[in-house]
Scaffold this active site. Structure first.
Site, mmCIF file in Angstrom:
data_model
loop_
_atom_site.group_PDB
_atom_site.id
_atom_site.type_symbol
_atom_site.label_atom_id
_atom_site.label_comp_id
_atom_site.label_asym_id
_atom_site.label_seq_id
_atom_site.Cartn_x
_atom_site.Cartn_y
_atom_site.Cartn_z
ATOM 1 N N CYS A 118 10.880 -52.300 32.971
ATOM 2 C CA CYS A 118 11.255 -51.952 31.601
ATOM 3 C C CYS A 118 11.445 -53.200 30.721
ATOM 4 O O CYS A 118 10.511 -53.948 30.495
ATOM 5 C CB CYS A 118 12.496 -51.065 31.632
ATOM 6 N N HIS A 119 12.667 -53.459 30.249
ATOM 7 C CA HIS A 119 12.944 -54.621 29.406
ATOM 8 C C HIS A 119 13.286 -55.879 30.205
ATOM 9 O O HIS A 119 13.470 -56.951 29.632
ATOM 10 C CB HIS A 119 14.103 -54.321 28.443
#
Length: 196
Positions: free
Chosen positions: A113-114
């Site tokens: 994800c991030h």
């Protein structure tokens, strides 16, 4: 899920709060199912607060402070996402150094994800192929990475995925790469300027 992690410790690095809970708990469970010992490493002692999207979720006890953690104690590193979590981690020099040291030691790293924001700060994405949450694509390209929109990308010990929908394949590949051990080509990238 291929690969046994029997007797191997795996670090999960998170900030004090803001980690996406499912991106912490699902890989954690995968490591345990493979016989490994996950350890929660964070920037301070006590516990960390996870989130589900932007809502507060559960708390988890910290096993070790990042400043006291040694890469040689672990077979691999998992970097869960969440927007606030990697944004906080990349501002903590000890956390950034811990991440970079896994690459220098040629040990597997899995980021979802991030989480690649922390990889950018550690200067380990240059020349690497990876994926992430789509909003990081420009950041990663600007840092010298080849970004692609795929469920999971494995590049010489570096495992990346886009979001919680990719967790099944992310967990399987993370366990597989950690079970394989050191990857000679999993080394910290050196900027073209020659600076370290």
């Amino acid at each position: 899920m291929s690969g046994s992690l029997s007797g191997l410790r795996v670090a999960f690095l998170v900030a004090g709060e803001g980690v996406e809970q499912v991106e912490l708990t699902r890989p954690w469970q995968a490591v345990e199912r493979a016989g490994g010992q996950p350890e929660l490493v964070s920037v301070s002692s006590g516990s960390v607060r996870a989130f589900h999207h932007l809502d507060k979720a559960d708390t988890f006890p910290v096993d070790r402070i990042v400043g006291d953690a040694d890469v040689e104690d672990y077979a691999g590193l998992v970097l869960p996402g969440g927007v606030a979590n990697p944004d906080a981690l990349r501002r903590v020099p000890e956390a950034v150094r811990f991440v970079a040291d896994f690459f220098s030691a040629q040990k597997p790293v899995a980021a979802i994800c991030h989480a690649p924001w922390t990889l950018i700060e550690a200067d380990v994405v240059r020349g690497r192929r990876l994926t992430s949450y789509p909003s990081l694509a420009t950041d990663l390209r600007n840092a010298g990475a080849e970004w692609t929109d795929e469920q999971v990308v494995v590049d010489s010990g570096l495992v990346t995925s886009r979001n919680p929908d990719d967790l099944d394949v992310f967990c399987a590949k993370a366990v597989e790469e950690i079970a394989e051990g050191r990857h000679r080509s999993q080394s910290r990238s050196v900027p073209s300027t020659g600076a370290g």
